[in-house]
Structure formats: structure tokens, C-alpha cells
Design a protein around this motif. Structure first.
Motif, PDB file in Angstrom:
ATOM      1  N   ASN A 215     -17.690 -45.747  -4.682  1.00  0.00           N
ATOM      2  CA  ASN A 215     -17.548 -45.291  -5.388  1.00  0.00           C
ATOM      3  C   ASN A 215     -18.051 -44.798  -6.267  1.00  0.00           C
ATOM      4  N   PRO A 216     -19.091 -43.602  -6.320  1.00  0.00           N
ATOM      5  CA  PRO A 216     -19.846 -43.167  -7.266  1.00  0.00           C
ATOM      6  C   PRO A 216     -18.804 -43.405  -8.367  1.00  0.00           C
ATOM      7  N   GLN A 217     -17.370 -43.443  -9.115  1.00  0.00           N
ATOM      8  CA  GLN A 217     -16.678 -42.656 -10.002  1.00  0.00           C
ATOM      9  C   GLN A 217     -16.893 -43.835 -10.903  1.00  0.00           C
ATOM     10  N   VAL A 218     -16.710 -45.055 -10.148  1.00  0.00           N
ATOM     11  CA  VAL A 218     -16.773 -46.615 -11.554  1.00  0.00           C
ATOM     12  C   VAL A 218     -17.817 -46.318 -12.048  1.00  0.00           C
ATOM     13  N   GLY A 219     -18.911 -45.347 -11.964  1.00  0.00           N
ATOM     14  CA  GLY A 219     -20.182 -45.826 -13.163  1.00  0.00           C
ATOM     15  C   GLY A 219     -21.096 -46.847 -12.889  1.00  0.00           C
ATOM     16  N   GLY A 220     -22.094 -46.801 -13.869  1.00  0.00           N
ATOM     17  CA  GLY A 220     -23.117 -47.761 -13.625  1.00  0.00           C
ATOM     18  C   GLY A 220     -23.935 -47.005 -13.085  1.00  0.00           C
ATOM     19  N   PRO A 221     -25.257 -47.744 -14.200  1.00  0.00           N
ATOM     20  CA  PRO A 221     -26.676 -47.172 -13.286  1.00  0.00           C
ATOM     21  C   PRO A 221     -26.691 -47.595 -11.794  1.00  0.00           C
ATOM     22  N   ASP A 222     -28.190 -46.746 -11.463  1.00  0.00           N
ATOM     23  CA  ASP A 222     -28.021 -46.679  -9.549  1.00  0.00           C
ATOM     24  C   ASP A 222     -29.351 -47.382  -9.717  1.00  0.00           C
ATOM     25  N   LYS A 223     -30.124 -48.406 -10.694  1.00  0.00           N
ATOM     26  CA  LYS A 223     -31.082 -49.249 -10.393  1.00  0.00           C
ATOM     27  C   LYS A 223     -30.884 -50.198 -10.073  1.00  0.00           C
ATOM     28  N   LEU A 224     -31.120 -50.870 -10.009  1.00  0.00           N
ATOM     29  CA  LEU A 224     -31.167 -52.612  -9.975  1.00  0.00           C
ATOM     30  C   LEU A 224     -31.687 -53.198 -11.297  1.00  0.00           C
ATOM     31  N   GLU A 225     -32.949 -52.541 -11.130  1.00  0.00           N
ATOM     32  CA  GLU A 225     -33.429 -53.538 -12.837  1.00  0.00           C
ATOM     33  C   GLU A 225     -32.497 -53.106 -13.942  1.00  0.00           C
ATOM     34  N   MET A 226     -31.489 -52.357 -14.059  1.00  0.00           N
ATOM     35  CA  MET A 226     -30.807 -52.208 -15.381  1.00  0.00           C
ATOM     36  C   MET A 226     -29.806 -52.719 -15.191  1.00  0.00           C
ATOM     37  N   LEU A 227     -29.080 -53.929 -13.810  1.00  0.00           N
ATOM     38  CA  LEU A 227     -28.140 -54.185 -14.200  1.00  0.00           C
ATOM     39  C   LEU A 227     -28.639 -55.814 -14.698  1.00  0.00           C
ATOM     40  N   PHE A 228     -27.065 -56.708 -14.845  1.00  0.00           N
ATOM     41  CA  PHE A 228     -27.466 -57.414 -15.807  1.00  0.00           C
ATOM     42  C   PHE A 228     -27.226 -58.723 -14.705  1.00  0.00           C
ATOM     43  N   SER A 229     -27.949 -60.330 -14.802  1.00  0.00           N
ATOM     44  CA  SER A 229     -27.085 -60.955 -13.948  1.00  0.00           C
ATOM     45  C   SER A 229     -27.094 -62.203 -14.814  1.00  0.00           C
ATOM     46  N   ILE A 230     -26.578 -63.413 -13.777  1.00  0.00           N
ATOM     47  CA  ILE A 230     -26.233 -65.096 -15.441  1.00  0.00           C
ATOM     48  C   ILE A 230     -27.435 -65.115 -15.453  1.00  0.00           C
ATOM     49  N   ASP A 231     -28.574 -65.040 -14.687  1.00  0.00           N
ATOM     50  CA  ASP A 231     -30.272 -65.213 -15.225  1.00  0.00           C
ATOM     51  C   ASP A 231     -30.772 -64.438 -16.448  1.00  0.00           C
ATOM     52  N   THR A 232     -30.192 -62.949 -16.229  1.00  0.00           N
ATOM     53  CA  THR A 232     -31.141 -63.233 -16.910  1.00  0.00           C
ATOM     54  C   THR A 232     -30.561 -62.962 -18.714  1.00  0.00           C
ATOM     55  N   ILE A 233     -28.936 -63.045 -18.471  1.00  0.00           N
ATOM     56  CA  ILE A 233     -28.743 -63.357 -19.444  1.00  0.00           C
ATOM     57  C   ILE A 233     -28.761 -64.448 -20.437  1.00  0.00           C
ATOM     58  N   LYS A 234     -29.037 -65.620 -19.736  1.00  0.00           N
ATOM     59  CA  LYS A 234     -29.959 -67.268 -20.089  1.00  0.00           C
ATOM     60  C   LYS A 234     -31.140 -66.594 -20.598  1.00  0.00           C
TER      61      LYS A 234
END
Length: 212
Positions: free
Chosen positions: A147-166
Motif C-alpha cells: 500500500n504505497p499510500q501509507v507513505g514512508g521511505p522506500d530505502k531500508l537505510e532511511m528507516l529506524f530500528s530499535i538497535d539504531t535508536i539505542k
């Protein structure tokens, strides 16, 4: 990216609506935030205006002039004042200030600068102050394909994870940190089922020295 955001924000309608993000509203209310608040990548001002209406001293920034215009228009309509700067974080006067909290709402930046932005803004938050964040998680990519209408980046490296937040906020005690599925209904660019990281951290009063 500036051109893309200017184009998105140049329409009369507000791309993500004029109501605050649900997690933003929840966090401000639950943790009874006060004082000076910093809002990176604030876009058209829906969250900044809500914070100002709650009595917070709001500073926002973004790269989009069109976003700023819409934000100031919304603030005027709601009879509140916000400070809104345009440009790269490291070129702005606000970099010399201190804040009681900073809130990132879908502040998805290029991977080359994202971690540096997080770490610098963490420095600007006073001891016992808060960092609050909601953004699409790495698990969101599959939902975006469906569902592209939900939005958000299409590149994995621009997304967040629990590990990157820590990794990016090591000097904050974790109050809330989860990867959850939620239903978005924000304007016309965030509609549908999403996977998001939600984070509330409180800055340690005494920063522990790093061991090498």
C-alpha cells in the motif's frame, strides 16, 4: 529533497493534515512536557502548533520554505507563535541553544546525515530532558509495497530500528522503545497500516564516560 518537499507542501491542502500526530500528542500530554521544545523536519507545522497551544516554547526547522509558510499560516490561524528556521541543522543559530525536549516525527533523513543529526540534537537537550521519536521501522517496507499510500521511505537505510535508536541515543534512559504496527490516517500521504518505531528517552543527569 528540498524540491520534493517544496512541491508536496505547495498545495493548499495540508499534506499530513492539521491535527498532531497521535504519538506526539500522547507523549506531550503523558510526560507533561514544559519549556523549550525542538522539532526537526517539522514540515507544515501540525505538531508545532499543538505544542504551542499546550504552552511550550516551540522551535522548529526544516529544509522546505513552503513547509514554513504553511506552518506559520496554521500558527496564525490558531493564534499561537512558533519559531521556524530553514536550513541544515549545523548551519542554524539554534545549534547554540539548549532545549528541554526534542521530538522527531517521521524525520527520515538521508543516511549520510541521520545519525549525526540524532547525536547533535541529543547534545542540545538538557540533562533530564526528553527525546521522543516516531518513524517508520525497517519492517515497514513490505507494508509500503502492499500500500504505497501509507507513505514512508522506500530505502531500508532511511528507516529506524530499535538497535539504531539505542546506537544514536546512548546517553538516554529508555522509557519506551518498541516496534509496533499502527493505523495511520494523516492527510493524504499517511493512510493505512504501518510499522513504526516509538521511542521516549530521558537524558541522563550525569553522562557516563565512554570506555575505549
Amino acid at each position: 529533497m528540498k524540491e520534493m518537499w517544496d512541491n508536496r507542501y505547495s498545495n493548499e491542502d495540508y499534506a499530513y493534515g492539521i491535527l498532531p500526530n497521535d504519538f506526539f500528542k500522547y507523549a506531550i500530554d503523558k510526560y507533561k512536557l514544559t519549556g523549550k521544545i525542538l522539532l526537526p523536519a517539522e514540515g507544515e507545522g501540525r505538531n508545532a502548533v499543538y505544542a504551542a497551544k499546550k504552552g511550550l516554547n516551540v522551535t522548529a526547522f526544516d529544509i522546505s520554505n513552503e513547509g514554513k509558510k504553511k506552518a506559520l499560516k496554521l500558527a496564525e490561524k490558531e493564534n499561537v507563535k512558533i519559531n521556524y528556521e530553514i536550513g541544515n541543522l549545523f548551519d542554524l543559530d539554534l545549534i547554540n541553544e539548549q532545549f528541554d525536549s526534542a521530538i522527531f516525527i517521521y524525520a527520515h533523513l538521508p543516511p549520510s546525515i541521520l545519525s549525526n543529526y540524532h547525536k547533535k540534537i541529543a547534545e542540545l537537550v538538557k540533562p533530564n530532558g526528553y527525546i521522543i521519536l516516531e518513524g517508520f521501522s525497517t519492517g515497514h517496507l513490505e507494508l509500503r509495497k502492499q500500500n504505497p499510500q501509507v507513505g514512508g521511505p522506500d530505502k531500508l537505510e532511511m528507516l529506524f530500528s530499535i538497535d539504531t535508536i539505542k546506537r544514536d541515543f546512548p546517553d538516554f534512559d529508555i522509557i519506551e522503545l518498541e516496534d509496533v504496527e499502527t493505523e495511520l490516517n494523516e492527510g493524504k500521504f499517511h493512510i493505512g497500516t504501518a510499522k513504526v518505531i516509538r521511542f521516549v528517552g530521558k537524558k541522563q543527569h550525569t553522562i557516563q564516560p565512554k570506555l575505549h
